[in-house]
Design a protein around this motif. Structure first.
Motif, PDB file in Angstrom:
ATOM      1  N   TYR A  62      65.638 -30.536   2.877  1.00 30.12           N
ATOM      2  CA  TYR A  62      64.583 -30.280   3.845  1.00 30.12           C
ATOM      3  C   TYR A  62      65.067 -29.582   5.111  1.00 30.12           C
ATOM      4  O   TYR A  62      64.259 -29.292   5.990  1.00 30.12           O
ATOM      5  N   GLY A  64      66.747 -26.637   5.465  1.00 27.50           N
ATOM      6  CA  GLY A  64      66.861 -25.184   5.441  1.00 27.50           C
ATOM      7  C   GLY A  64      68.264 -24.692   5.153  1.00 27.50           C
ATOM      8  O   GLY A  64      69.216 -25.474   5.054  1.00 27.50           O
ATOM      9  N   LYS A  65      68.406 -23.372   5.058  1.00 22.93           N
ATOM     10  CA  LYS A  65      69.709 -22.789   4.736  1.00 22.93           C
ATOM     11  C   LYS A  65      70.711 -22.955   5.864  1.00 22.93           C
ATOM     12  O   LYS A  65      71.911 -23.156   5.630  1.00 22.93           O
ATOM     13  N   TYR A 147      63.074 -23.109  -3.455  1.00 16.76           N
ATOM     14  CA  TYR A 147      63.028 -23.610  -2.084  1.00 16.76           C
ATOM     15  C   TYR A 147      63.376 -25.102  -2.067  1.00 16.76           C
ATOM     16  O   TYR A 147      62.949 -25.864  -2.925  1.00 16.76           O
ATOM     17  N   CYS A 150      70.176 -26.962  -1.756  1.00 18.96           N
ATOM     18  CA  CYS A 150      71.423 -26.685  -1.039  1.00 18.96           C
ATOM     19  C   CYS A 150      72.564 -26.876  -2.031  1.00 18.96           C
ATOM     20  O   CYS A 150      73.081 -27.971  -2.217  1.00 18.96           O
TER      21      CYS A 150
END
Length: 302
Positions: A62, A64-65, A147, A150
């Motif tokens: 959750y 993000g990159k 999406y 990771c």
């Protein structure tokens, strides 16, 4: 009196009405190393493990990159810094046991502080290089299939580099130093027993064994636990040409590395009563009391 010895003596004057008139040594070089290792374990528990637990439960990312990149670097720094501190501790104990008379001149608080800073800096530099050349450092470099993912992909070449730099070389140094430490500690224990037997026959006195022996055994257990947690991880990483964090095996052995950071404080708590007492003072916030400087962690010695 020897001239060089006289030059090393510093006279300090204390005045009852001025507590700052005396310089108090709050830390020893060994204490700084234990503090650095404890900081690594604490950061792993506060930063890495909660995020990994969240990812393990929901299997979705959750943050993000950018958050993925930051966690990768932090994770790499902390895990490598843990081993780096263990190497420094082994060197420190080696000098303390094999050359105790010159230990205070060879190992000072200033020198140890610089070594710790250099060790953390090297871990930071290696982590940046490691993830950059594996295309995992920048958000634009991370490629995800969907999406909320990771995933870390490590090239086999860098697995070998990591194996040599942060496992084989330091662990070889640690094992060699501790084998020497244990041999010296065994000889010291025999000497103490001989003196104890002689003193007991003459005066009925009871002498205790050197504290260095206990420290060497405790730190030896720390090293053993570290190897037990890391060997499965590296053996698994060598079995494939490209390692990815999406593997279940990687996740299981990766958690062994995090658990290792949780085991170190337990080992110290089991073997050292002063560690349990100091942890109690810290957790109960009693260290903020004005009388905390007079806490006695070693009641048996006074």
């Amino acid at each position: 009196m020897d001239k060089n010895y006289r030059q090393n003596i510093t006279v300090q004057y204390c005045f009852p009405d001025n507590n700052s008139s005396c310089r108090k040594e709050l830390h020893t070089p060994t204490n700084l190393l234990i503090l650095s290792l404890a900081a690594v374990d604490l950061l792993v528990g506060l930063i890495v493990m909660p995020v990994k637990i969240m990812e393990l439960i929901d299997s979705c990312w959750y943050l993000g990159k950018l958050g993925c990149c930051i966690l990768l670097v932090i994770n790499g720094i902390l895990l490598s810094a843990s081993l780096c501190n263990l190497v420094f501790i082994a060197v420190d104990r080696y000098i303390a046991v094999t050359d105790p008379l010159l230990y205070s001149t060879k190992i000072t608080v200033c020198k140890m502080s610089m070594m710790i800073i250099l060790g953390w800096s090297f871990c930071l530099l290696f982590a940046i290089m490691y993830f950059y050349f594996n295309d995992n450092l920048l958000p634009s470099q991370i490629s995800t299939r969907c999406y909320g993912e990771c995933v870390v992909s490590v090239k086999f070449f860098w697995v070998i580099v990591d194996l040599v730099v942060f496992f084989l070389t330091p662990c070889s140094v640690i094992l060699v130093l501790y084998s020497i430490i244990f041999n010296v500690a065994r000889r010291q224990a025999r000497t103490v027993r001989a003196v104890k037997n002689g003193a007991s026959k003459k005066h009925g006195a009871k002498l205790s064994s050197p504290s260095e022996t206990k420290a060497a055994k405790t730190l030896g257990i720390v090293i053993f636990v570290y190897l037990a947690c890391w060997i499965p991880f590296y053996v698994t990483s060598l079995s494939v040409e490209s390692v990815t964090s999406a593997s279940i095996v990687w996740a299981v052995f990766g958690w062994l590395l995090y658990i290792n950071s949780s085991v170190n404080p337990l080992i110290y708590a089991i073997f050292y009563p002063w560690f349990r007492k100091s942890a109690k003072y810290i957790l109960s916030c009693r260290i903020f009391e004005s009388s905390s400087s007079r806490f006695n962690l070693f009641p048996d010695r006074f």
